[in-house]
Design a protein around this motif. Structure first.
Motif, short mmCIF file in Angstrom:
data_model
loop_
_atom_site.label_atom_id
_atom_site.label_comp_id
_atom_site.label_asym_id
_atom_site.label_seq_id
_atom_site.Cartn_x
_atom_site.Cartn_y
_atom_site.Cartn_z
N GLU A 172 0.82 -1.20 0.00
CA GLU A 172 0.00 0.00 0.00
C GLU A 172 0.86 1.26 0.00
O GLU A 172 0.57 2.23 -0.70
N ALA A 178 2.52 1.69 -3.41
CA ALA A 178 1.55 2.22 -4.37
C ALA A 178 1.32 3.72 -4.16
O ALA A 178 1.32 4.51 -5.12
N GLN A 179 1.13 4.12 -2.92
CA GLN A 179 0.89 5.53 -2.62
C GLN A 179 2.07 6.40 -3.03
O GLN A 179 1.90 7.46 -3.65
N TYR A 231 1.52 -4.09 -10.79
CA TYR A 231 1.16 -2.72 -10.42
C TYR A 231 0.82 -1.92 -11.67
O TYR A 231 1.60 -1.89 -12.62
N THR A 282 -2.02 1.19 -8.21
CA THR A 282 -2.23 0.21 -7.16
C THR A 282 -1.78 -1.18 -7.62
O THR A 282 -1.55 -1.42 -8.82
N HIS A 329 -2.41 -5.26 -8.14
CA HIS A 329 -3.53 -6.12 -8.50
C HIS A 329 -3.07 -7.57 -8.58
O HIS A 329 -1.97 -7.85 -9.05
#
Length: 386
Positions: free
Chosen positions: A47, A50-51, A178, A182, A184
């Motif tokens: 997370e 991704a951010q 990615y 995000t 997957h």
């Protein structure tokens, strides 16, 4: 298209996830990026990765995946983030994704690929004499690589496909790709790239088949499980062929003694993932009843690698980047035989960046225990016509 930028490579070993992404960004960021590609250890917080990727690369196409190890400027690594950025001065990129791989339909995949080709054609319309290739990153536990790669390559035509299956450091729990900010699972990301730079796709394999034949006599193809070989429990028969007890079968055994299928004059490794408690074997690649496999033995891996890299150096010149997708069992074999230093010397000399995979794709075929990839050369010198 004049060459003004360059492909930039970077890697971070920072243990803190945010710091690792920031260090990676600092190493690859450049003006007008066509694409950022990264390979990420599963030890990092997905997370946060991704951010930070979305925050640090606004407006830039960023794609990546989880790994079983990374390849970067220092060679083989674990617990790192590595990758590259491609400048718009030399590359045009279009990115697309395919979800729900378990419900994969070849016709829909081919339609998707045609749409992506149309997008690339429109976006690259100002490019003089371009050529290109396709990159595929896919969930390495989806068991759908074969139909996916085949359908994509059929629709892409002359645009060659190369790629790797995401991994999770041999946990075999969940693997991720990615895209769109995000991570997957049960998904794949496809990048079409156009460039005037010289490039060369490759598949490197050092195994040759022996005369020892093993016939798959009972299997569950949907799950890549072989239940019987030569009419006997699969793990038992395989162990007998390689001269060990079933209890001694490990990933190192599979790496050292692979099975191959021979099609024409070409052999393709069908790598074993695990020996199961019910006596069956799970494979990394497609299998079916009636398939004739042969036990293979390895030739000199380092010499094979040196010769392969020398060949494409002679064809396109010293590469500014080699994207490499290296099977986890090949990586194990290299370590088992104490070849890390020799292989890493070759990687560093040829600017290899990539990751350790659960499978590799080459021109529409899903393969195992290979190093597949693409070598990209420097810009060709401009000719003065004055």
């Amino acid at each position: 298209m004049k060459s003004q930028g360059s492909i930039r490579r970077a890697q971070s070993f920072a243990s803190d996830t945010r710091e690792a992404v920031r260090e990676f960004h600092a190493g690859v960021v450049q003006h007008d990026m066509a694409l950022v590609l990264f390979f990420c250890s599963p030890t990092y917080d997905r997370e946060i990765v991704a951010q930070e990727m979305a925050r640090l690369f606004p407006g830039v196409d960023v794609v990546g995946c989880s790994t079983a190890g990374e390849i970067g400027p220092v060679g083989y690594c674990t617990d790192s983030i590595t990758g590259v950025s491609f400048p718009e001065s030399d590359f045009v990129a279009v990115v697309g994704a395919i979800d729900h791989l378990q419900q994969l339909e070849a016709a829909k995949v081919m339609e998707f690929a045609q749409r992506q080709l149309q997008r690339l054609t429109i976006k690259a319309s100002g490019v003089v004499d371009p050529s290109g290739f396709a990159l595929l990153l896919t969930d390495g536990l989806s068991v759908r690589e074969e139909p996916l790669a085949n359908a994509l390559q059929r629709s892409l035509g002359k645009l060659p496909l190369i790629g790797g299956s995401a991994a999770d450091a041999l946990s075999f729990g969940h693997t991720y790709v990615y895209f769109d900010g995000t991570f997957h699972s049960d998904s794949a990301v496809v990048v079409l790239l156009s460039t005037p730079l010289p490039f060369k796709l490759f598949k490197i394999q050092h195994f040759v088949p022996t005369s020892k034949r093993l016939v798959v006599t009972a299997a569950d193809p949907a799950h890549r499980v072989v239940k019987e070989i030569n009419g006997l429990p699969a793990a038992e028969e395989y162990a007998r062929y390689i001269g060990v007890e079933v209890s001694d079968l490990t990933p190192l055994s599979f790496a050292a003694s692979p099975l191959v299928v021979v099609i024409g004059e070409t052999s393709y490794v069908r790598a074993i993932q695990s020996a199961n408690s019910d006596g069956s074997l799970t494979f990394f690649c497609a299998i079916e009843e009636g398939l004739v496999l042969r036990l293979a033995h390895g030739e000199d891996l380092v010499e094979n690698l040196q010769q392969s890299f020398a060949a494409f150096n002679a064809e396109i010149g010293p590469p500014q980047l080699v994207l490499g997708f290296d099977c986890v069992l090949r990586r194990m074999e290299i370590t088992l035989n104490g070849l890390d230093d020799a292989v890493e010397d070759i990687f560093r000399s040829n600017n290899v960046t990539g990751f350790t995979t659960y499978g590799e794709q080459f021109r529409g075929v899903h393969v195992n225990q290979t190093l597949t990839g693409i070598a990209i050369g420097a810009a060709l010198p401009e000719v003065d016509h004055a």
